[in-house]
Design a protein around this motif. Structure first.
Motif, PDB file in Angstrom:
ATOM      1  N   VAL A 188       0.804  -1.103   0.110  1.00 59.28           N
ATOM      2  CA  VAL A 188      -0.062  -0.078  -0.031  1.00 59.28           C
ATOM      3  C   VAL A 188       0.998   1.248  -0.081  1.00 59.28           C
ATOM      4  CG1 VAL A 188      -1.730   1.359   1.227  1.00 59.28           C
ATOM      5  CG2 VAL A 188      -1.893  -1.131   1.510  1.00 59.28           C
ATOM      6  N   GLU A 189       1.829   1.235   0.910  1.00 50.49           N
ATOM      7  CA  GLU A 189       2.738   2.380   0.935  1.00 50.49           C
ATOM      8  C   GLU A 189       3.528   2.634  -0.010  1.00 50.49           C
ATOM      9  OE1 GLU A 189       5.060   4.687   4.560  1.00 50.49           O
ATOM     10  OE2 GLU A 189       5.089   2.344   4.709  1.00 50.49           O
ATOM     11  N   THR A 190       3.978   1.861  -0.811  1.00 50.22           N
ATOM     12  CA  THR A 190       5.014   1.891  -2.003  1.00 50.22           C
ATOM     13  C   THR A 190       4.405   2.192  -3.211  1.00 50.22           C
ATOM     14  OG1 THR A 190       5.518  -0.438  -2.002  1.00 50.22           O
ATOM     15  CG2 THR A 190       6.990   1.107  -0.460  1.00 50.22           C
ATOM     16  N   THR A 191       2.977   1.836  -3.250  1.00 54.49           N
ATOM     17  CA  THR A 191       2.397   1.833  -4.608  1.00 54.49           C
ATOM     18  C   THR A 191       1.356   2.818  -4.868  1.00 54.49           C
ATOM     19  OG1 THR A 191       2.785  -0.756  -4.516  1.00 54.49           O
ATOM     20  CG2 THR A 191       1.288   0.322  -6.326  1.00 54.49           C
ATOM     21  N   PRO A 192       1.797   4.185  -5.198  1.00 54.62           N
ATOM     22  CA  PRO A 192       0.768   5.187  -4.796  1.00 54.62           C
ATOM     23  C   PRO A 192      -0.385   4.974  -5.844  1.00 54.62           C
ATOM     24  CG  PRO A 192       2.944   6.085  -5.282  1.00 54.62           C
ATOM     25  CD  PRO A 192       3.045   4.578  -5.397  1.00 54.62           C
ATOM     26  N   GLY A 193      -0.278   4.122  -7.133  1.00 58.17           N
ATOM     27  CA  GLY A 193      -1.433   4.130  -8.002  1.00 58.17           C
ATOM     28  C   GLY A 193      -2.300   3.097  -7.355  1.00 58.17           C
ATOM     29  N   ALA A 251      -4.692  14.909  -6.088  1.00 61.97           N
ATOM     30  CA  ALA A 251      -5.941  14.160  -5.945  1.00 61.97           C
ATOM     31  C   ALA A 251      -6.135  13.060  -6.764  1.00 61.97           C
ATOM     32  CB  ALA A 251      -7.248  15.119  -6.295  1.00 61.97           C
ATOM     33  N   LEU A 252      -5.889  13.121  -8.132  1.00 55.78           N
ATOM     34  CA  LEU A 252      -5.818  11.991  -9.045  1.00 55.78           C
ATOM     35  C   LEU A 252      -4.980  11.165  -8.710  1.00 55.78           C
ATOM     36  CD1 LEU A 252      -6.592  13.945 -12.481  1.00 55.78           C
ATOM     37  CD2 LEU A 252      -8.396  12.821 -10.787  1.00 55.78           C
ATOM     38  N   GLU A 253      -3.789  11.535  -8.379  1.00 54.67           N
ATOM     39  CA  GLU A 253      -2.573  10.475  -7.957  1.00 54.67           C
ATOM     40  C   GLU A 253      -3.257   9.719  -6.732  1.00 54.67           C
ATOM     41  OE1 GLU A 253       1.966  10.739  -6.431  1.00 54.67           O
ATOM     42  OE2 GLU A 253       1.219  12.294  -7.802  1.00 54.67           O
ATOM     43  N   LEU A 254      -3.778  10.316  -5.952  1.00 52.76           N
ATOM     44  CA  LEU A 254      -3.966   9.703  -4.673  1.00 52.76           C
ATOM     45  C   LEU A 254      -5.347   8.963  -5.021  1.00 52.76           C
ATOM     46  CD1 LEU A 254      -3.332  12.311  -2.022  1.00 52.76           C
ATOM     47  CD2 LEU A 254      -1.932  10.255  -2.360  1.00 52.76           C
ATOM     48  N   GLY A 255      -5.986   8.725  -6.060  1.00 57.31           N
ATOM     49  CA  GLY A 255      -6.952   7.939  -6.172  1.00 57.31           C
ATOM     50  C   GLY A 255      -8.703   8.337  -6.027  1.00 57.31           C
ATOM     51  N   TYR A 256      -8.466   9.798  -6.015  1.00 60.66           N
ATOM     52  CA  TYR A 256      -9.756  10.412  -5.815  1.00 60.66           C
ATOM     53  C   TYR A 256     -10.174  10.975  -7.247  1.00 60.66           C
ATOM     54  CZ  TYR A 256      -9.302  11.296  -0.829  1.00 60.66           C
ATOM     55  OH  TYR A 256      -8.763  11.007   0.454  1.00 60.66           O
ATOM     56  N   VAL A 257     -11.565  11.002  -7.291  1.00 62.40           N
ATOM     57  CA  VAL A 257     -12.230  11.157  -8.798  1.00 62.40           C
ATOM     58  C   VAL A 257     -12.293  12.543  -8.883  1.00 62.40           C
ATOM     59  CG1 VAL A 257     -13.690   9.207  -8.577  1.00 62.40           C
ATOM     60  CG2 VAL A 257     -14.504  11.514  -7.781  1.00 62.40           C
TER      61      VAL A 257
END
Length: 311
Positions: A188-193, A251-257
């Motif tokens: 989780v910590e090392t896979t930003p996508g 925001a997009l990098e962190l998975g937010y729409v």
């Protein structure tokens, strides 16, 4: 008596770290070898704000249980699902044992989700008789020790003796699930996508339901919570370092729409919108003007810097 090695990585869960370092000293140390299968690190926070207003420090906890020695509020702190605020006033110190995610299951004897967002008295886990008196003596033993190394040794000794794991009695057997959970959290910590539970389950070689059950039993929170918390840790850390980050791209990098959802989550947990948090961090980190010339005429503007910084 030797002081254990310090933790080298930055503590991402401390909100407004540039301000925090001015208000208190925080140190983190690796555990002694026999406790390393269970303890991630030992942390010590110390402050001296006498003559100053109280200071509220907010942290964004990790999915870990903490055993805390604190004259104001000792206890076993289950995973805190929201933000955690602590008021520092006067002078004091606190020492805590941060357990590895999942490792406290062997000591608690039941699923970790049963103590999430709860604080248990130390006696509830340690089984002390005359709990109040013994707990007060334990806190005095740890916090009254002269220096960090002595506090660490005192806390470790209490953990060993009170849990009957000292001398000829073996430590609880390290549960292999703890290492499995550690590997999942590293993913989780090392896979930003990686932003979806389904993807994490596939990476772990588990079904979604099995992953959820594992986390409920050993971690105390859901995989979705862990993913979101690590992403917000990353966001807060990067924003605290300053720089012209594109908030929409972040925001997009962190998975937010979209940025609006990111801003809402960030504000609810951190207490400020991302842009404001970044701007305040830059202002705090900026070089302070030289007030030597007017210090005599304006003593009220001088700041007392305590010994140093802080689960």
């Amino acid at each position: 008596m030797t002081t254990p090695a310090s933790v080298q990585d930055r503590a991402k869960g401390v909100v407004a770290p540039a301000l925090a370092v001015r208000m208190f000293r925080m140190e983190r140390y690796l555990p002694r070898l026999d406790l390393a299968p269970f303890i991630e690190h030992i942390w010590i926070v110390e402050w001296d704000l006498r003559g100053q207003p109280p200071f509220v420090q907010r942290t964004l906890p990790y999915p870990s249980v903490h055993v805390v020695f604190d004259r104001a509020r000792s206890g076993v702190f289950g995973v805190v699902t929201g933000a955690f605020d602590y008021t520092l006033q006067g002078a004091g110190r606190v020492c805590g044992l941060k357990f590895r995610p999942g490792a406290f299951r062997a000591f608690l004897g039941r699923p970790l989700h049963t103590i999430s967002d709860q604080v248990l008295p130390l006696s509830a886990v340690f089984g002390w008789d005359d709990a109040a008196a013994v707990e007060a003596a334990a806190v005095d033993t740890v916090l009254g020790a002269p220096g960090d190394a002595a506090m660490i040794d005192a806390a470790g000794m209490l953990l060993r003796t009170r849990l009957r794991i000292q001398l000829r009695i073996e430590l609880p057997i390290a549960d292999p699930q703890v290492e499995r959970i550690a590997a999942i959290l590293r993913t989780v910590e090392t896979t930003p996508g990686l932003t979806r539970v389904e993807a994490l389950a596939a990476a772990a070689g588990l079904g979604v339901r099995s992953l959820q059950q594992l986390f409920g039993e050993y971690v105390g929170v859901s995989p979705k919570w862990v993913i979101r918390r690590f992403r917000l840790h990353e966001a807060a850390d990067r924003l605290a370092q300053g720089g012209d980050l594109d908030l929409s791209a972040l925001a997009l990098e962190l998975g937010y729409v979209d940025q609006a959802h990111f801003t809402s989550d960030f504000r609810r947990l951190v207490g400020q919108a991302p842009g404001r948090y970044r701007d305040d961090a830059q202002a705090i980190s900026a070089p302070q003007p030289d007030r030597t010339a007017d210090s005599e005429s304006s003593p009220a503007h001088s700041r007392t810097d305590p010994s140093a910084p802080p689960p």
